[in-house]
Design a protein around this motif. Structure first.
Motif, PDB file in Angstrom:
ATOM      1  N   UNK A   1       0.753  -0.779   0.069  1.00  0.00           N
ATOM      2  CA  UNK A   1       0.079   0.232  -0.161  1.00  0.00           C
ATOM      3  C   UNK A   1       0.550   1.080   0.264  1.00  0.00           C
ATOM      4  N   UNK A   2       2.260   1.757   0.418  1.00  0.00           N
ATOM      5  CA  UNK A   2       3.147   2.450   0.759  1.00  0.00           C
ATOM      6  C   UNK A   2       5.025   2.279   0.999  1.00  0.00           C
ATOM      7  N   UNK A   3       5.549   3.167   0.824  1.00  0.00           N
ATOM      8  CA  UNK A   3       6.610   3.313   0.559  1.00  0.00           C
ATOM      9  C   UNK A   3       6.872   4.065   0.902  1.00  0.00           C
ATOM     10  N   UNK A   4       8.672   4.241   1.903  1.00  0.00           N
ATOM     11  CA  UNK A   4       8.814   3.287   2.390  1.00  0.00           C
ATOM     12  C   UNK A   4       8.359   2.627   3.463  1.00  0.00           C
ATOM     13  N   UNK A   5       7.869   1.392   4.379  1.00  0.00           N
ATOM     14  CA  UNK A   5       6.851   0.865   4.795  1.00  0.00           C
ATOM     15  C   UNK A   5       7.306   1.269   6.624  1.00  0.00           C
ATOM     16  N   UNK A   6       6.351   1.006   6.976  1.00  0.00           N
ATOM     17  CA  UNK A   6       7.145   2.036   8.487  1.00  0.00           C
ATOM     18  C   UNK A   6       7.336   0.995   9.760  1.00  0.00           C
ATOM     19  N   UNK A   7       8.742   1.376  10.369  1.00  0.00           N
ATOM     20  CA  UNK A   7       9.347   0.944  11.364  1.00  0.00           C
ATOM     21  C   UNK A   7       9.098   1.370  12.413  1.00  0.00           C
ATOM     22  N   UNK A   8       8.176   0.976  12.891  1.00  0.00           N
ATOM     23  CA  UNK A   8       7.829   1.343  14.293  1.00  0.00           C
ATOM     24  C   UNK A   8       8.957   0.783  15.697  1.00  0.00           C
ATOM     25  N   UNK A   9       8.817   0.610  17.043  1.00  0.00           N
ATOM     26  CA  UNK A   9       9.984   0.062  17.823  1.00  0.00           C
ATOM     27  C   UNK A   9       9.722  -0.852  17.953  1.00  0.00           C
ATOM     28  N   UNK A  10       8.886  -1.663  17.757  1.00  0.00           N
ATOM     29  CA  UNK A  10       8.742  -3.320  17.641  1.00  0.00           C
ATOM     30  C   UNK A  10       9.667  -3.997  15.853  1.00  0.00           C
ATOM     31  N   UNK A  11       9.096  -3.425  15.199  1.00  0.00           N
ATOM     32  CA  UNK A  11       9.996  -3.687  14.185  1.00  0.00           C
ATOM     33  C   UNK A  11      11.871  -3.462  14.108  1.00  0.00           C
ATOM     34  N   UNK A  12      11.580  -2.503  14.588  1.00  0.00           N
ATOM     35  CA  UNK A  12      13.192  -2.161  15.401  1.00  0.00           C
ATOM     36  C   UNK A  12      13.689  -2.784  16.130  1.00  0.00           C
ATOM     37  N   UNK A  13      13.665  -2.678  17.180  1.00  0.00           N
ATOM     38  CA  UNK A  13      14.723  -4.141  18.654  1.00  0.00           C
ATOM     39  C   UNK A  13      13.725  -5.025  17.178  1.00  0.00           C
ATOM     40  N   UNK A  14      12.926  -5.409  16.780  1.00  0.00           N
ATOM     41  CA  UNK A  14      13.457  -7.008  16.193  1.00  0.00           C
ATOM     42  C   UNK A  14      14.629  -7.109  14.715  1.00  0.00           C
ATOM     43  N   UNK A  15      14.798  -6.001  14.337  1.00  0.00           N
ATOM     44  CA  UNK A  15      16.066  -6.053  13.422  1.00  0.00           C
ATOM     45  C   UNK A  15      17.358  -6.387  14.557  1.00  0.00           C
ATOM     46  N   UNK A  16      17.498  -5.150  15.084  1.00  0.00           N
ATOM     47  CA  UNK A  16      18.303  -4.955  16.258  1.00  0.00           C
ATOM     48  C   UNK A  16      18.577  -6.758  16.740  1.00  0.00           C
ATOM     49  N   UNK A  17      18.088  -7.260  17.215  1.00  0.00           N
ATOM     50  CA  UNK A  17      18.096  -8.745  17.546  1.00  0.00           C
ATOM     51  C   UNK A  17      18.331  -9.392  16.493  1.00  0.00           C
ATOM     52  N   UNK A  18      18.238  -8.728  15.279  1.00  0.00           N
ATOM     53  CA  UNK A  18      18.316 -10.172  14.120  1.00  0.00           C
ATOM     54  C   UNK A  18      19.498  -9.970  13.202  1.00  0.00           C
ATOM     55  N   UNK A  19      19.804  -8.832  12.661  1.00  0.00           N
ATOM     56  CA  UNK A  19      21.231  -8.242  12.405  1.00  0.00           C
ATOM     57  C   UNK A  19      22.084  -9.280  13.889  1.00  0.00           C
ATOM     58  N   UNK A  20      21.833  -8.742  14.493  1.00  0.00           N
ATOM     59  CA  UNK A  20      22.880  -9.299  15.783  1.00  0.00           C
ATOM     60  C   UNK A  20      23.734 -10.845  15.712  1.00  0.00           C
ATOM     61  N   UNK A  21      22.312 -11.665  15.990  1.00  0.00           N
ATOM     62  CA  UNK A  21      22.018 -13.041  16.204  1.00  0.00           C
ATOM     63  C   UNK A  21      22.833 -13.602  15.055  1.00  0.00           C
TER      64      UNK A  21
END
Length: 334
Positions: free
Chosen positions: A129-149
């Motif tokens: 529906x739109x771009x860029x996609x919204x990155x809220x706090x939940x997504x940010x934390x998940x991405x930080x964990x993912x890139x670390x692991x």
């Protein structure tokens, strides 16, 4: 900006790319991913430089905590005549235990991010529906964990982990995952990323826990964990992943395919699916072997390591080795 766009269009036109394609329908028509998406690459690099070392430190700390248990296990294997060295036995015990705990954290947070905070999972059309996609706090934390692991695992698998039967596929999977995390973060497609990550995390927990149970001689735990691993693999990676990611990407391709980078994502996502199918047939075969041959082994076998993961006698080792291809490592643990 427009100069760069013209240069890119001229280069791609050599391969038949139409610079007018998608005008009026494509969300990214006339836009350039890197400068217009949020967050920018320096932010990603900054997070990678923080969280990859943090996961490495966490691993060293945890493995030091269970050093006594690992030594006890490794000594037991030497006494029972296991062909693996003391250090190899000690290392694999620590590795599986660490992965079980760490992947459990990622899995539960992934469930929260995916099933409770991602309406796009339930309705994939919202991704377009739109771009860029919204990155809220939940997504940010998940991405930080993912890139670390996954960053830690990708680096560690290349330099420190023992080479396994499926080493190339194993390393490819990790680096494709890292590239998808970084590129989706770079170009504002993080809601896609949350779905991909959430559908991948659960299987790794059950595989690691089945090994941990095998090292502690808990056969019921081995069978239960590996059964859950197989169910998770088939449900999440072979069913929901194609339905929630691959199919929508192709169904709504007109929303993004006017930009050449779209096809890079399609290729990377397809590589993951191919690896899922490749490992999946071995996983199902090994589960069948475990259930139908309960007397052949007391623990789970991992052919990637080139030796048994447990203390079976020589006859049992032969039986398992013959059945190894039926299951190939139970696969690839992420």
């Amino acid at each position: 900006f427009f100069c760069r766009q013209r240069i890119m269009s001229n280069l791609l036109s050599i391969f038949g790319y139409d610079s007018e394609y998608g005008k009026g329908e494509c969300l990214v028509y006339g836009k350039e991913f890197w400068p217009e998406a949020s967050p920018y690459f320096p932010t990603i690099a900054y997070n990678a430089l923080i969280y990859i070392p943090l996961f490495s430190i966490w691993r060293l700390f945890f493995e030091r905590m269970i050093d006594g248990q690992a030594i006890k296990y490794a000594q037991g294997q030497i006494i029972k005549g296991n062909n693996s060295s003391f250090e190899d036995n000690k290392k694999k015990y620590k590795e599986s235990y660490w992965k079980t705990i760490t992947n459990s954290i990622l899995m539960f947070y992934g469930f929260y991010a995916l099933y409770y905070k991602s309406p796009q999972f339930w309705d994939p059309s919202l991704l377009f529906e739109s771009w860029p996609q919204n990155m809220g706090l939940t997504e940010l934390i998940y991405y930080r964990l993912a890139i670390g692991y996954h960053g830690h695992r990708a680096i560690y698998s290349m330099f420190w982990e023992k080479k396994r039967v499926d080493y190339l596929a194993y390393v490819l999977h990790h680096w494709v995952t890292v590239l998808l995390i970084v590129s989706s973060w770079c170009v504002g497609l993080t809601q896609f990323g949350v779905i991909v990550l959430g559908l991948h995390d659960s299987a790794d927990v059950f595989l690691s826990s089945s090994k941990t149970c095998s090292y502690n001689h808990y056969r019921i735990g081995v069978i239960l964990s590996f059964s859950l691993f197989t169910i998770s693999w088939v449900l999440c990676r072979l069913t929901l992943y194609p339905l929630k990611v691959i199919y929508p990407v192709l169904q709504y391709k007109s929303k993004y395919d006017c930009h050449p980078l779209y096809w890079l994502f399609v290729i990377l996502l397809s590589i993951l699916l191919i690896l899922h199918v490749y490992w999946g047939k071995h996983i199902v075969g090994y589960l069948y072997y475990m259930i139908t041959k309960p007397s052949s082994n007391n623990v789970m076998h991992d052919p990637r390591s080139g030796s048994d993961t447990e203390d079976n006698d020589n006859n049992n080792n032969k039986t398992i080795s013959n059945g190894h291809n039926a299951h190939h490592h139970s696969k690839k643990e992420q």
